[in-house]
Write an enzyme that holds these catalytic residues in place. Structure first.
Site, PDB file in Angstrom:
ATOM      1  N   ILE A   1       0.831  -1.218   0.000  1.00  0.00           N
ATOM      2  CA  ILE A   1       0.000   0.000   0.000  1.00  0.00           C
ATOM      3  C   ILE A   1       0.857   1.257   0.000  1.00  0.00           C
ATOM      4  CG2 ILE A   1      -0.375   0.268   2.508  1.00  0.00           C
ATOM      5  CD1 ILE A   1      -2.980   0.663  -0.323  1.00  0.00           C
TER       6      ILE A   1
ATOM      7  N   SER B   1      12.051   1.076   6.486  1.00  0.00           N
ATOM      8  CA  SER B   1      11.586  -0.253   6.109  1.00  0.00           C
ATOM      9  C   SER B   1      12.776  -1.190   6.215  1.00  0.00           C
ATOM     10  CB  SER B   1      11.057  -0.223   4.661  1.00  0.00           C
ATOM     11  OG  SER B   1       9.932  -1.042   4.507  1.00  0.00           O
ATOM     12  N   ARG B   2      12.520  -2.433   6.628  1.00  0.00           N
ATOM     13  CA  ARG B   2      13.643  -3.353   6.780  1.00  0.00           C
ATOM     14  C   ARG B   2      14.229  -3.734   5.427  1.00  0.00           C
ATOM     15  NH1 ARG B   2      10.179  -7.707   9.664  1.00  0.00           N
ATOM     16  NH2 ARG B   2       9.199  -7.241   7.678  1.00  0.00           N
TER      17      ARG B   2
ATOM     18  N   LYS C   1      -5.268   1.807   8.208  1.00  0.00           N
ATOM     19  CA  LYS C   1      -6.338   1.009   8.815  1.00  0.00           C
ATOM     20  C   LYS C   1      -5.932  -0.454   8.784  1.00  0.00           C
ATOM     21  CE  LYS C   1      -8.024  -1.463   6.243  1.00  0.00           C
ATOM     22  NZ  LYS C   1      -7.645  -2.588   5.319  1.00  0.00           N
TER      23      LYS C   1
ATOM     24  N   ASP D   1      -9.864  -7.572   7.317  1.00  0.00           N
ATOM     25  CA  ASP D   1      -8.938  -6.558   6.789  1.00  0.00           C
ATOM     26  C   ASP D   1      -9.638  -5.744   5.693  1.00  0.00           C
ATOM     27  OD1 ASP D   1      -5.998  -5.487   6.532  1.00  0.00           O
ATOM     28  OD2 ASP D   1      -6.691  -5.938   4.508  1.00  0.00           O
TER      29      ASP D   1
HETATM   30  P1  NAP Z   1       2.569  -5.453   3.308  1.00  0.00           P
HETATM   31  O1  NAP Z   1       2.959  -5.033   1.933  1.00  0.00           O
HETATM   32  O2  NAP Z   1       2.556  -6.905   3.610  1.00  0.00           O
HETATM   33  O3  NAP Z   1       3.459  -4.763   4.417  1.00  0.00           O
HETATM   34  C1  NAP Z   1       3.937  -3.442   4.333  1.00  0.00           C
HETATM   35  C2  NAP Z   1       5.396  -3.414   4.794  1.00  0.00           C
HETATM   36  O4  NAP Z   1       5.443  -3.463   6.212  1.00  0.00           O
HETATM   37  C3  NAP Z   1       6.196  -4.607   4.350  1.00  0.00           C
HETATM   38  O5  NAP Z   1       6.659  -4.441   3.039  1.00  0.00           O
HETATM   39  C4  NAP Z   1       7.321  -4.667   5.366  1.00  0.00           C
HETATM   40  O6  NAP Z   1       8.395  -3.873   4.906  1.00  0.00           O
HETATM   41  C5  NAP Z   1       6.689  -4.031   6.604  1.00  0.00           C
HETATM   42  N1  NAP Z   1       6.449  -5.084   7.575  1.00  0.00           N
HETATM   43  C6  NAP Z   1       5.660  -6.170   7.439  1.00  0.00           C
HETATM   44  N2  NAP Z   1       5.697  -6.921   8.557  1.00  0.00           N
HETATM   45  C7  NAP Z   1       6.526  -6.292   9.406  1.00  0.00           C
HETATM   46  C8  NAP Z   1       6.982  -6.566  10.707  1.00  0.00           C
HETATM   47  N3  NAP Z   1       6.570  -7.666  11.371  1.00  0.00           N
HETATM   48  N4  NAP Z   1       7.814  -5.696  11.300  1.00  0.00           N
HETATM   49  C9  NAP Z   1       8.222  -4.593  10.649  1.00  0.00           C
HETATM   50  N5  NAP Z   1       7.835  -4.283   9.392  1.00  0.00           N
HETATM   51  C10 NAP Z   1       6.993  -5.117   8.787  1.00  0.00           C
HETATM   52  O7  NAP Z   1       1.146  -4.891   3.686  1.00  0.00           O
HETATM   53  P2  NAP Z   1       0.202  -3.849   2.926  1.00  0.00           P
HETATM   54  O8  NAP Z   1      -0.690  -4.576   2.008  1.00  0.00           O
HETATM   55  O9  NAP Z   1       0.978  -2.710   2.380  1.00  0.00           O
HETATM   56  O10 NAP Z   1      -0.707  -3.394   4.160  1.00  0.00           O
HETATM   57  C11 NAP Z   1      -0.219  -2.561   5.180  1.00  0.00           C
HETATM   58  C12 NAP Z   1      -1.414  -1.912   5.877  1.00  0.00           C
HETATM   59  O11 NAP Z   1      -2.127  -1.157   4.910  1.00  0.00           O
HETATM   60  C13 NAP Z   1      -2.396  -2.919   6.460  1.00  0.00           C
HETATM   61  O12 NAP Z   1      -2.888  -2.453   7.698  1.00  0.00           O
HETATM   62  C14 NAP Z   1      -3.510  -2.972   5.429  1.00  0.00           C
HETATM   63  O13 NAP Z   1      -4.772  -3.267   6.003  1.00  0.00           O
HETATM   64  C15 NAP Z   1      -3.479  -1.555   4.893  1.00  0.00           C
HETATM   65  N6  NAP Z   1      -4.010  -1.451   3.522  1.00  0.00           N
HETATM   66  C16 NAP Z   1      -3.617  -2.343   2.564  1.00  0.00           C
HETATM   67  C17 NAP Z   1      -4.183  -2.274   1.293  1.00  0.00           C
HETATM   68  C18 NAP Z   1      -3.791  -3.232   0.177  1.00  0.00           C
HETATM   69  O14 NAP Z   1      -4.415  -3.210  -0.886  1.00  0.00           O
HETATM   70  N7  NAP Z   1      -2.769  -4.071   0.336  1.00  0.00           N
HETATM   71  C19 NAP Z   1      -5.131  -1.295   0.992  1.00  0.00           C
HETATM   72  C20 NAP Z   1      -5.454  -0.365   1.981  1.00  0.00           C
HETATM   73  C21 NAP Z   1      -4.894  -0.456   3.235  1.00  0.00           C
HETATM   74  P3  NAP Z   1       9.911  -4.326   5.168  1.00  0.00           P
HETATM   75  O15 NAP Z   1       9.987  -5.809   4.962  1.00  0.00           O
HETATM   76  O16 NAP Z   1      10.679  -3.536   4.170  1.00  0.00           O
HETATM   77  O17 NAP Z   1      10.170  -3.915   6.595  1.00  0.00           O
END
Ligand code: NAP
Length: 303
Positions: free
Chosen positions: A12, A34-35, A88, A166
């Protein structure tokens, strides 16, 4: 323009946050944390502590991490005197968000628990239309394909990942925004894959004749609809709030900046006025569903 740091450079962050910040008249993307991820041309850090130490000139931190790891980052940023914007759902638990709210208040900082779906084009007009309505029934149908929208994201099926809630919490964020009366959950059935910790489908019943059907197994056309029957006709939001129909007729909607640009504009207002915006109503419904839900088990799920 005010410098802002973006944390959690994943799906996101890259799809929505970076373009919205880059297009914003209020913000300049000054650092990422970011890691593994980074943003080309932007100073990157692998820990929040290193960024907070190195960049005291950045007053605002936007956290686009999944909910479970996000709390520690939010505490670190608030303790360091920075305003915080939360993706969120705003936390893994309600108590976490109460703690963040109290910390932000104690420090005199802005905390924004964002709900991007509330910024969809049809939501404000729907709320206005329903303001004086007598609601007789409402139903949410939120059915999408988890493999398409969360490819390989195992965290959604881990404790705190919320499973189908989610996306479902987006529907609940719209419902709680547009209904003129509060509702509360009275019944829920949650369907868990036998190898997972969070539900892949849920049916919910609320007071006020409001029901919801969330499913993460829908292939083909995706459905994000909310239908509200009133004494004066039926209002339907489709496509996650982007389309508004009254008695089946699509309504003209004005141009809006888009969901994430609107969130960043709102954050700019909150920081300017030293205010916070933390509405927990959508998350209370999710927590209640987890508390009250009847459990059903279905076949194993693999990405
Ligand atoms: P994601 O790509 O899986 O995670 C975002 C980043 O967070 C990862 O690339 C990772 O970056 C970091 N991360 C993940 N687990 C971690 C941990 N245990 N400790 C530290 N850093 C961690 O998730 P996403 O889809 O972007 O979603 C993130 C949030 O946005 C959620 O709450 C989701 O509900 C919300 N959201 C998502 C979407 C969607 O379409 N995906 C839409 C609207 C809102 P590093 O590995 O580089 O640290």
């Amino acid at each position: 323009m005010t410098p802002i740091a973006l944390v959690g450079i994943g799906k996101i962050a890259l799809d929505q946050h970076v373009p919205a910040i880059n297009a914003s008249p209020d913000w300049t993307l000054a650092a990422s944390v970011s890691r593994n991820g980074s943003v080309p041309g932007v100073q990157s850090f692998t820990t929040i502590e290193a960024m907070l130490d190195a960049r005291p000139d950045i007053p605002v931190v936007s956290l686009a991490l999944p909910p479970v790891p996000r709390f520690a980052y939010a505490v670190a940023a608030l303790q360091a005197g920075r305003h915080v914007m939360l993706e969120k759902p705003p936390g893994a638990t309600l108590a976490e968000i109460h703690a963040l709210r109290d910390l932000a208040a104690q420090k005199g900082l802005s905390l924004y628990a964002t709900w991007h779906s509330r910024m969809a084009r049809g939501v404000a007009p729907a709320k206005a239309w329903l303001r004086a309505a007598t609601i007789t029934r409402a139903h949410i149908t939120w059915r999408e394909d988890v493999r398409k929208w969360h490819p390989g994201q195992d965290w959604v099926f881990e404790p705190g990942g919320m499973g189908v809630f989610d996306p479902g919490i987006n529907a609940l964020s719209i419902l709680t925004e547009i209904l003129p009366m509060p509702v509360h959950l009275t019944e829920a059935t949650l369907t868990y894959p036998e190898n997972r910790q969070t539900p892949i489908a849920a049916t919910l019943r609320f007071s006020g004749n409001v029901t919801a059907d969330f499913d993460w197994r829908q292939e083909g056309p995706q459905t994000w609809d909310i239908e509200v029957e009133t004494a004066d006709g039926t209002l339907t939001l489709r496509q996650g709030g982007a389309v508004l129909e009254l008695d089946g007729k699509p309504q003209p909607l004005g141009q809006t900046p888009g969901e994430y640009p609107a969130l960043y504009a709102r954050m700019a207002d909150l920081v300017r006025t030293r205010a916070s915006d933390i509405d927990l109503a959508p998350m209370i419904h999710v927590a209640d569903a987890m508390t009250l839900g009847r459990r059903e088990v279905t076949g194993a799920f693999h990405f």
